[in-house]
Enzyme design. Structure first.
Site, PDB file in Angstrom:
ATOM      1  N   LEU A 100     -19.802  45.123 -20.826  1.00  8.19           N
ATOM      2  CA  LEU A 100     -21.181  45.523 -20.680  1.00  8.19           C
ATOM      3  C   LEU A 100     -22.463  45.392 -19.550  1.00  8.19           C
ATOM      4  O   LEU A 100     -21.494  44.697 -19.499  1.00  8.19           O
ATOM      5  CB  LEU A 100     -21.820  45.216 -22.320  1.00  8.19           C
ATOM      6  CG  LEU A 100     -21.894  45.068 -23.997  1.00  8.19           C
ATOM      7  CD1 LEU A 100     -22.053  44.824 -24.685  1.00  8.19           C
ATOM      8  CD2 LEU A 100     -21.533  46.741 -23.911  1.00  8.19           C
ATOM      9  N   ASP A 101     -22.779  46.246 -19.339  1.00  6.52           N
ATOM     10  CA  ASP A 101     -23.914  46.170 -17.877  1.00  6.52           C
ATOM     11  C   ASP A 101     -24.171  44.534 -18.345  1.00  6.52           C
ATOM     12  O   ASP A 101     -24.689  44.191 -19.232  1.00  6.52           O
ATOM     13  CB  ASP A 101     -24.795  46.900 -17.459  1.00  6.52           C
ATOM     14  CG  ASP A 101     -23.170  48.233 -17.218  1.00  6.52           C
ATOM     15  OD1 ASP A 101     -22.330  48.046 -16.923  1.00  6.52           O
ATOM     16  OD2 ASP A 101     -23.947  49.227 -17.416  1.00  6.52           O
ATOM     17  N   TYR A 102     -24.813  44.091 -16.877  1.00  7.94           N
ATOM     18  CA  TYR A 102     -25.710  42.789 -16.423  1.00  7.94           C
ATOM     19  C   TYR A 102     -26.839  42.746 -17.718  1.00  7.94           C
ATOM     20  O   TYR A 102     -27.321  41.969 -18.716  1.00  7.94           O
ATOM     21  CB  TYR A 102     -26.073  42.429 -15.620  1.00  7.94           C
ATOM     22  CG  TYR A 102     -26.170  41.140 -15.368  1.00  7.94           C
ATOM     23  CD1 TYR A 102     -25.813  40.149 -14.884  1.00  7.94           C
ATOM     24  CD2 TYR A 102     -27.613  41.259 -14.135  1.00  7.94           C
ATOM     25  CE1 TYR A 102     -26.574  38.305 -14.878  1.00  7.94           C
ATOM     26  CE2 TYR A 102     -28.311  40.251 -14.346  1.00  7.94           C
ATOM     27  CZ  TYR A 102     -27.345  38.554 -14.327  1.00  7.94           C
ATOM     28  OH  TYR A 102     -27.799  37.441 -13.898  1.00  7.94           O
ATOM     29  N   LYS A 190     -25.264  54.877 -19.373  1.00  6.33           N
ATOM     30  CA  LYS A 190     -26.433  55.373 -18.278  1.00  6.33           C
ATOM     31  C   LYS A 190     -25.936  56.746 -17.261  1.00  6.33           C
ATOM     32  O   LYS A 190     -26.798  57.395 -17.112  1.00  6.33           O
ATOM     33  CB  LYS A 190     -25.930  54.245 -17.721  1.00  6.33           C
ATOM     34  CG  LYS A 190     -27.009  53.073 -17.909  1.00  6.33           C
ATOM     35  CD  LYS A 190     -26.909  52.101 -17.083  1.00  6.33           C
ATOM     36  CE  LYS A 190     -27.376  50.537 -17.755  1.00  6.33           C
ATOM     37  NZ  LYS A 190     -27.284  49.349 -17.038  1.00  6.33           N
TER      38      LYS A 190
END
Ligand code: URA
Length: 238
Positions: A100-102, A190
């Site tokens: 998962l992204d930051y 995204k």
């Protein structure tokens, strides 16, 4: 020398009783030979496979974390930032299942079971991942259709997804969209929205398979139950 069912059970894969059933059903091989005898003794270095999948003998642990923002999904970060592994009090060498992204929050699994992790991430197993995205603007019906059908990202079409618009905020000109995918390409959600000209302002992973973060505050985690691990394994052995 240990009894086969005990070795299978202590790997964390399943209970002793279920291990016995698997053995009797002819689903277990030792060094390439199907063994149906309960109590068969195996050596430390015997190659044991259950349903064709190699058994890892270290006790396996499985965690479900409600990932907060501002934490990196890796085991160790070069820049010294806090990682998802730092959040979990566990001595075994666990690692995240996928990424998962930051700034993305929500369901993240961590484990020391490499076979499980690889299978969970492999698109062939079609494990659903449900995301809630806050985007700028409103999705047009044709953009919804494109997202559902699959979209060309970096030269490869994404598999079909499920898309539901949950809320439209006219004051702020934003929408909340639920999107279900089963691949895990880098920044996939995204990028899918960006491709159609929408920016994802916030992203939360609501579910992986049947697991959600209900009851866990941001940054909290719990161990998966044996039953949950078995249910996940069942999804992988279709
Ligand atoms: N897709 C993204 O773009 N980011 C995530 O963190 C997960 C899926």
């Amino acid at each position: 020398m240990e009894r086969l069912q005990k070795v299978i059970a202590s790997s964390g894969l399943t209970s002793r009783r279920k291990a016995e059933e698997l053995i009797m059903a002819g689903k277990v091989t030792v060094n390439g030979t199907v063994i149906t005898e309960l109590g068969y003794k195996v050596k430390e270095d015997s190659d044991i496979k259950v349903d064709g999948i190699k058994l890892n003998k270290e006790e396996k642990v499985y965690y479900l974390l409600n990932k907060p923002r501002g934490v990196v999904t890796t085991v160790k970060d070069d820049k010294g930032r806090k990682t998802v592994v730092d959040l979990i009090d566990e001595d075994k060498r666990i690692y995240p299942v996928g990424r998962l992204d930051y700034d993305t929050t929500g369901v993240l699994l961590l484990t020391n079971d490499g076979v499980f992790a690889n299978n969970m991430m492999h698109p062939r197993n079609e494990i659903d991942k449900v995301y809630i995205a806050k985007i700028n603007g409103y999705l047009t019906p044709s953009d919804i259709a494109i997202l559902k059908k699959g979209i060309n990202l970096d030269g490869k079409k994404t598999s079909p997804s499920k898309v539901k618009v949950k809320k439209i905020d006219k004051d702020n000109h934003t929408s909340i969209v639920e999107i279900t995918i089963h691949e895990g390409r880098n920044h996939q959600v995204k990028k899918m929205f960006a491709n159609l000209g929408y920016e994802v302002i916030k992203l939360h992973r609501k579910k992986v398979a049947f697991l959600d973060v209900l009851g866990l505050n941001s940054g909290e985690y719990r161990k998966l139950s044996t039953k949950e691990v078995k249910q996940l394994y069942a999804l992988l052995n279709k």
